[in-house]
Design a protein around this motif. Structure first.
Motif, mmCIF file in Angstrom:
data_model
loop_
_atom_site.group_PDB
_atom_site.id
_atom_site.type_symbol
_atom_site.label_atom_id
_atom_site.label_comp_id
_atom_site.label_asym_id
_atom_site.label_seq_id
_atom_site.Cartn_x
_atom_site.Cartn_y
_atom_site.Cartn_z
ATOM 1 N N PHE A 1 0.806 -1.216 0.000
ATOM 2 C CA PHE A 1 0.000 0.000 0.000
ATOM 3 C C PHE A 1 0.842 1.270 0.000
ATOM 4 C CE2 PHE A 1 0.728 -0.665 4.543
ATOM 5 C CZ PHE A 1 0.930 0.621 5.022
ATOM 6 N N ASN A 2 2.196 1.126 0.028
ATOM 7 C CA ASN A 2 3.047 2.315 0.039
ATOM 8 C C ASN A 2 4.220 2.231 -0.938
ATOM 9 O OD1 ASN A 2 5.173 0.811 1.381
ATOM 10 N ND2 ASN A 2 4.010 1.046 3.275
ATOM 11 N N ALA A 3 4.200 1.207 -1.825
ATOM 12 C CA ALA A 3 5.241 1.072 -2.862
ATOM 13 C C ALA A 3 6.647 1.171 -2.265
ATOM 14 C CB ALA A 3 5.051 2.106 -3.967
ATOM 15 N N ASN A 4 6.903 0.322 -1.263
ATOM 16 C CA ASN A 4 8.224 0.323 -0.608
ATOM 17 C C ASN A 4 8.591 1.693 -0.052
ATOM 18 O OD1 ASN A 4 10.089 -2.122 -2.554
ATOM 19 N ND2 ASN A 4 9.147 -2.313 -0.555
ATOM 20 N N HIS A 5 7.593 2.419 0.434
ATOM 21 C CA HIS A 5 7.818 3.767 0.950
ATOM 22 C C HIS A 5 8.586 4.622 -0.058
ATOM 23 C CE1 HIS A 5 6.153 3.566 5.036
ATOM 24 N NE2 HIS A 5 6.360 2.275 4.883
ATOM 25 N N ILE A 6 7.988 4.719 -1.232
ATOM 26 C CA ILE A 6 8.564 5.511 -2.315
ATOM 27 C C ILE A 6 8.948 6.906 -1.814
ATOM 28 C CG2 ILE A 6 6.254 6.255 -3.044
ATOM 29 C CD1 ILE A 6 7.333 6.283 -5.935
ATOM 30 N N GLY B 1 5.489 13.785 11.958
ATOM 31 C CA GLY B 1 5.952 13.663 10.584
ATOM 32 C C GLY B 1 4.829 13.255 9.662
ATOM 33 N N VAL B 2 3.596 13.291 10.159
ATOM 34 C CA VAL B 2 2.450 12.775 9.405
ATOM 35 C C VAL B 2 1.509 13.908 9.008
ATOM 36 C CG1 VAL B 2 0.436 11.258 9.532
ATOM 37 C CG2 VAL B 2 2.614 10.518 10.503
ATOM 38 N N ASP B 3 1.161 13.953 7.723
ATOM 39 C CA ASP B 3 0.376 15.056 7.193
ATOM 40 C C ASP B 3 -0.994 15.199 7.839
ATOM 41 O OD1 ASP B 3 2.286 16.021 5.515
ATOM 42 O OD2 ASP B 3 1.533 15.075 3.699
ATOM 43 N N LEU B 4 -1.659 14.086 8.118
ATOM 44 C CA LEU B 4 -3.021 14.230 8.643
ATOM 45 C C LEU B 4 -3.008 14.883 10.024
ATOM 46 C CD1 LEU B 4 -4.405 12.141 10.960
ATOM 47 C CD2 LEU B 4 -3.739 10.476 9.253
ATOM 48 N N ILE B 5 -1.975 14.624 10.827
ATOM 49 C CA ILE B 5 -1.869 15.266 12.143
ATOM 50 C C ILE B 5 -1.565 16.756 11.961
ATOM 51 C CG2 ILE B 5 -0.745 15.213 14.403
ATOM 52 C CD1 ILE B 5 -2.301 12.675 13.717
ATOM 53 N N LYS B 6 -0.712 17.063 10.994
ATOM 54 C CA LYS B 6 -0.426 18.471 10.701
ATOM 55 C C LYS B 6 -1.686 19.178 10.217
ATOM 56 C CE LYS B 6 4.445 17.781 9.476
ATOM 57 N NZ LYS B 6 5.455 17.873 8.394
ATOM 58 N N GLY B 7 -2.498 18.471 9.405
ATOM 59 C CA GLY B 7 -3.742 19.044 8.916
ATOM 60 C C GLY B 7 -4.707 19.354 10.043
ATOM 61 N N LEU B 8 -4.818 18.437 10.988
ATOM 62 C CA LEU B 8 -5.620 18.705 12.177
ATOM 63 C C LEU B 8 -5.098 19.950 12.895
ATOM 64 C CD1 LEU B 8 -6.181 15.147 13.720
ATOM 65 C CD2 LEU B 8 -7.983 16.816 13.236
ATOM 66 N N GLY B 9 -3.774 20.041 12.960
ATOM 67 C CA GLY B 9 -3.156 21.203 13.593
ATOM 68 C C GLY B 9 -3.543 22.502 12.917
ATOM 69 N N VAL B 10 -3.596 22.495 11.587
ATOM 70 C CA VAL B 10 -3.977 23.699 10.837
ATOM 71 C C VAL B 10 -5.391 24.131 11.207
ATOM 72 C CG1 VAL B 10 -4.491 24.614 8.542
ATOM 73 C CG2 VAL B 10 -2.421 23.269 8.905
ATOM 74 N N GLY C 1 7.799 10.090 9.683
ATOM 75 C CA GLY C 1 6.543 9.357 9.731
ATOM 76 C C GLY C 1 6.742 7.881 9.451
ATOM 77 N N TYR C 2 7.972 7.396 9.658
ATOM 78 C CA TYR C 2 8.267 5.984 9.397
ATOM 79 C C TYR C 2 9.216 5.460 10.477
ATOM 80 C CZ TYR C 2 9.239 1.746 6.718
ATOM 81 O OH TYR C 2 9.351 0.441 6.321
ATOM 82 N N ILE D 1 2.619 15.396 20.742
ATOM 83 C CA ILE D 1 3.754 14.715 20.114
ATOM 84 C C ILE D 1 3.249 13.387 19.543
ATOM 85 C CG2 ILE D 1 6.111 13.868 20.415
ATOM 86 C CD1 ILE D 1 6.110 15.507 23.092
ATOM 87 N N HIS D 2 3.337 13.237 18.252
ATOM 88 C CA HIS D 2 2.801 12.059 17.578
ATOM 89 C C HIS D 2 3.941 11.304 16.905
ATOM 90 C CE1 HIS D 2 1.260 10.023 13.916
ATOM 91 N NE2 HIS D 2 0.284 9.651 14.724
ATOM 92 N N VAL D 3 4.020 9.987 17.152
ATOM 93 C CA VAL D 3 5.070 9.147 16.569
ATOM 94 C C VAL D 3 4.414 7.995 15.801
ATOM 95 C CG1 VAL D 3 7.189 7.875 16.977
ATOM 96 C CG2 VAL D 3 6.540 9.723 18.533
ATOM 97 N N GLU D 4 4.654 7.947 14.518
ATOM 98 C CA GLU D 4 3.986 6.998 13.629
ATOM 99 C C GLU D 4 4.608 5.602 13.631
ATOM 100 O OE1 GLU D 4 1.266 6.047 10.278
ATOM 101 O OE2 GLU D 4 1.289 7.411 11.987
ATOM 102 N N ALA D 5 5.863 5.493 14.026
ATOM 103 C CA ALA D 5 6.640 4.266 13.828
ATOM 104 C C ALA D 5 5.982 2.975 14.339
ATOM 105 C CB ALA D 5 8.029 4.422 14.444
ATOM 106 N N PRO D 6 5.402 2.934 15.549
ATOM 107 C CA PRO D 6 4.792 1.670 15.994
ATOM 108 C C PRO D 6 3.665 1.202 15.075
ATOM 109 C CG PRO D 6 5.014 3.196 17.835
ATOM 110 C CD PRO D 6 5.309 3.980 16.591
ATOM 111 N N ASP D 7 2.931 2.166 14.512
ATOM 112 C CA ASP D 7 1.847 1.834 13.590
ATOM 113 C C ASP D 7 2.392 1.205 12.318
ATOM 114 O OD1 ASP D 7 -1.054 2.108 12.776
ATOM 115 O OD2 ASP D 7 -0.137 3.318 11.203
ATOM 116 N N GLU D 8 3.469 1.784 11.786
ATOM 117 C CA GLU D 8 4.077 1.243 10.565
ATOM 118 C C GLU D 8 4.578 -0.181 10.811
ATOM 119 O OE1 GLU D 8 4.129 2.418 7.601
ATOM 120 O OE2 GLU D 8 3.454 4.478 7.895
ATOM 121 N N ALA D 9 5.155 -0.418 11.983
ATOM 122 C CA ALA D 9 5.625 -1.761 12.315
ATOM 123 C C ALA D 9 4.458 -2.731 12.438
ATOM 124 C CB ALA D 9 6.428 -1.732 13.616
#
Length: 403
Positions: A118-123, A249-258, A272-273, A297-305
């Motif tokens: 779903f992420n093309a090897n994190h292109i 590092g994640v856009d959706l969290i930044k978007g919420l921030g906006v 975000g990885y 403070i949001h950290v995406e890494a556990p979700d990616e794992a």
């Protein structure tokens, strides 16, 4: 009066380990990654604070990070959530017009009619921008925008797109594409055709040919999902009287921030990885705390794992959050007159299923006037015995601030 003064001068820290919660895993002796990880700072917060379970996903809603984090930030998703796309649009400065519908646009890898990545090897973002440019040259309805890595956007200029039913690509890995393409009406057929045609455009793109030569998976198709229109909501300062910031590092969290009027702090190395710069996030959070009342403070890494079903990396991510972010924060916070820190995860991303689930998550509150309970470890099972019981996430800030 004294307590009210303390609350007015309070520093608040909300530390979110995305997807940290899990189910018992046979390879870990039927324990979870949180139960086996070396996390002395998380355990200290649990031991010196109050614990419980937090319902971050309202009944009937999909267990996405967008829904969960909106709730954590103090807003009822049932009332304010319009979709993931508009949040990510805000994060990269796209101003949505009245009839615009923003879709999340993943760059994915397909093979034999199935999504295999779903992420093309994190292109890389640089590679993504070339593919997005080609898509804009080909399609004459709507517009594609480059985001970060595989996370891009498509703006469709017709509110009829709100009726289209879509599925997140990370939920359908290995399943036939035809079973999950957009549905429900004429507009869905147009969106479906764009997705299908993207494969013809991208499969032999020079960027993908070069990726294949290097042994990387090609980003040979797009997947459109998570659409919505611009939400209307009060800022955090209007609602709680707090000046806030995000570290993510994640856009959706930044978007919420906006939309919530928060300062999105740019942290070099926040990817975000799994390779995110944990130390830099901790340092920037400490610095931002000097002139902000509340820090998310949001950290995406556990979700990616969790999505990758990688037990080792999930444990490693938890331990990095503990030592490189939470540890320095616990050293710094006592320098302020009063503080409250909340440790939590937004939703489980269990290794067993490889995607999000709506189960309540463990949370712990530590700081000024927080009565301790008898919990000694921050984890899913211990939290069930905490004195805070089960609460709904969108009321968390009310509880913290005494609103």
């Amino acid at each position: 009066m004294e307590i009210q003064t303390i609350l007015e001068n309070m520093k608040y820290v909300i530390l979110i380990g995305d997807g940290m919660a899990d189910y018992p895993i046979p390879e870990l002796g039927e324990k979870t990654p949180l139960q086996v990880a070396n996390k002395p700072n998380m355990d200290h917060v649990a031991e010196e604070g109050a614990n419980g379970l937090l319902k971050t996903i309202p009944d009937g809603m999909e267990p996405g990070s967008d829904v969960a984090n909106m709730a954590i930030m103090g807003y009822n998703p049932k009332k304010y959530y319009t979709g993931r796309g508009p949040l990510e649009a805000a994060s990269i400065g796209i101003e949505l017009k009245k009839d615009d519908v923003a879709f999340r646009c993943n760059l994915i890898t397909v093979h034999d009619g199935r999504i295999i990545d779903f992420n093309a090897n994190h292109i890389s973002t640089k590679e993504s921008s070339k593919l997005i440019k080609t898509l804009n040259e080909h399609f004459n309805i709507g517009k594609f925008y480059t985001g970060v890595s595989y996370r891009n956007l498509y703006i469709y200029p017709d509110r009829e797109a709100l009726k289209v039913k879509t599925r997140p690509p990370h939920d359908i890995i290995g399943e036939p594409i035809e079973d999950h393409l957009p549905s429900n009406g004429e507009t869905a057929e147009k969106i479906k055709q764009i997705i299908k045609e993207s494969h013809k455009i991208l499969k032999d793109h020079p960027t993908n040919i070069e990726r294949s030569k290097k042994g990387k998976r090609p980003a040979n198709m797009i997947w459109l999902w998570g659409q919505g229109q611009k939400p209307t909501m009060k800022t955090l300062r209007e609602k709680y009287g707090l000046k806030g910031a995000t570290i993510t590092g994640v856009d959706l969290i930044k978007g919420l921030g906006v939309y919530l009027g928060l300062d999105n702090v740019n942290v070099p190395g926040a990817t975000g990885y799994l390779d995110t710069d944990y130390k830099a996030k901790g340092e920037h959070a400490i610095k931002a705390l000097q002139d902000h009342d509340i820090i998310f403070i949001h950290v995406e890494a556990p979700d990616e794992a969790g999505h990758a079903r990688n037990i080792k990396e999930k444990i490693k991510a938890i331990e990095n959050i503990d030592s490189k972010i939470l540890g320095p924060l616990l050293d710094e916070l006592p320098s302020y007159d009063s503080f409250r820190l909340t440790l939590l995860t937004d939703h489980p991303t269990p290794i067993k299923v490889g995607t999000h689930t709506p189960d309540p998550v463990p949370y712990a509150i530590y700081g000024e006037n927080i009565e301790k309970d008898n919990i000694r470890s921050y984890d899913e099972e211990s939290a069930k015995r905490g004195r805070l019981g089960l609460s709904v996430a969108w009321k968390l800030l009310d509880k913290l601030t005494g609103s």
